[in-house]
Design an enzyme around this catalytic site. Structure first.
Site, PDB file in Angstrom:
ATOM      1  N   SER A   7       0.849  -1.192   0.000  1.00 32.94           N
ATOM      2  CA  SER A   7       0.000   0.000   0.000  1.00 32.94           C
ATOM      3  C   SER A   7       0.876   1.230   0.000  1.00 32.94           C
ATOM      4  O   SER A   7       2.019   1.196   0.461  1.00 32.94           O
ATOM      5  CB  SER A   7      -0.892   0.015   1.245  1.00 32.94           C
ATOM      6  OG  SER A   7      -1.585   1.240   1.355  1.00 32.94           O
ATOM      7  N   TYR A  59      -2.183  -0.696  10.247  1.00 36.72           N
ATOM      8  CA  TYR A  59      -2.184  -1.100   8.832  1.00 36.72           C
ATOM      9  C   TYR A  59      -0.906  -0.631   8.142  1.00 36.72           C
ATOM     10  O   TYR A  59      -0.279  -1.384   7.393  1.00 36.72           O
ATOM     11  CB  TYR A  59      -3.420  -0.495   8.150  1.00 36.72           C
ATOM     12  CG  TYR A  59      -3.551  -0.792   6.679  1.00 36.72           C
ATOM     13  CD1 TYR A  59      -4.095  -1.992   6.237  1.00 36.72           C
ATOM     14  CD2 TYR A  59      -3.159   0.146   5.723  1.00 36.72           C
ATOM     15  CE1 TYR A  59      -4.243  -2.252   4.881  1.00 36.72           C
ATOM     16  CE2 TYR A  59      -3.310  -0.104   4.365  1.00 36.72           C
ATOM     17  CZ  TYR A  59      -3.853  -1.310   3.952  1.00 36.72           C
ATOM     18  OH  TYR A  59      -3.984  -1.565   2.599  1.00 36.72           O
TER      19      TYR A  59
END
Length: 265
Positions: free
Chosen positions: A143, A156
């Protein structure tokens, strides 16, 4: 373009929707046999039926955090199809959200368990397949958060930073055996995960989902130069390239599919 993967066997996790499903579709178009896996058996069956290519699609439900589940699907794949050549790790969750002082240990543990330890267990289970035959590919979905963390989703971000380190480490370890390992880092792609985020934002702001998306782009991601959410197929195209013979000199790389975003942190 012929990607040179006709006849290869690919396992795609997180494949019942979004980036995983689109990646599976592209690999099938290129002649690969594809195994779809995800946690929800019903959604997985629906995804397999929707994608078509009945003679080249297999699907087995599994939780990538479960060593027993991974062993089970590995045995089924070996029996029904053979050894995999390609592994695309797309399964993941947003995980615990909030400012650091608002997060508890359970939130951290669950996020790291799914987004980092799950991929570790997955690779550990299927690595023997991928080291056989002198040709293999692993692609991790990381990501933009891995390199430009956001203050309200730190667990995350940390997990995805770990994925980049895992990918780079594996790429150095197994390249000479013909196993190439890379990662792809998307930013704000239209998937069920970001849909859920935007629906929650819309409820909190008492606005429509479309207005929530626009306000998120304006306030939270102003540096996304294309001023829109990316599409899953735009990410899948990059993943498919990295799975291919065309990427035979690409190893240990992180491809950002993020509209040229650069955050000032």
């Amino acid at each position: 373009m012929d990607l040179g993967i006709s006849g290869k066997i690919a396992l795609v996790t997180g494949a019942d929707s979004g980036i995983g499903w689109e990646t599976a579709r592209v690999l099938l178009e290129e002649g690969a046999t594809v195994v779809l896996t995800d946690k929800n058996p019903e959604k997985l069956t629906q995804a397999a039926e929707k994608i078509g290519y009945k003679d080249k699609v297999f699907h087995y439900p599994a939780d990538i955090t479960s060593i027993n589940d991974l062993k089970m699907i590995h045995q089924k794949i070996a029996k029904d199809i053979g050894k995999i050549d390609i592994l695309v790790q797309s399964a993941g969750i947003t995980g615990a959200q909030g400012l650091f002082h608002e997060l508890d240990d359970a939130g951290w543990t669950n996020t790291i368990e799914v987004d980092l330890l799950g991929p570790v267990r997955l690779v550990n289970e299927f690595l023997p397949d991928l080291r056989t035959g002198g040709w293999g590919r692993i692609v991790f979905i990381a990501s933009e958060d891995a390199v430009q963390p956001y203050d309200d989703e730190i667990p995350y971000c940390c997990a995805k930073a770990g994925i980049l380190a895992l990918s780079k480490g594996l790429s150095r370890t197994y390249a000479r055996e013909g196993l190439l390992v890379n990662s792809v880092s998307p930013a704000f792609i239209e998937t069920p995960m970001t849909d859920a985020m935007m629906e929650k934002r819309a409820e909190e702001l008492n606005v429509s989902k479309e207005e929530a998306i626009q306000s998120f782009l304006d306030k939270k991601r102003p540096y996304l130069e294309l001023k829109r959410r990316g599409q899953a197929e735009e990410v899948a195209a990059v993943i498919a390239f990295l799975c291919s013979d065309k990427a035979s000199f690409v190893n240990g790389s992180n491809y950002r599919v993020d509209a040229g975003s650069v955050a000032t942190i």
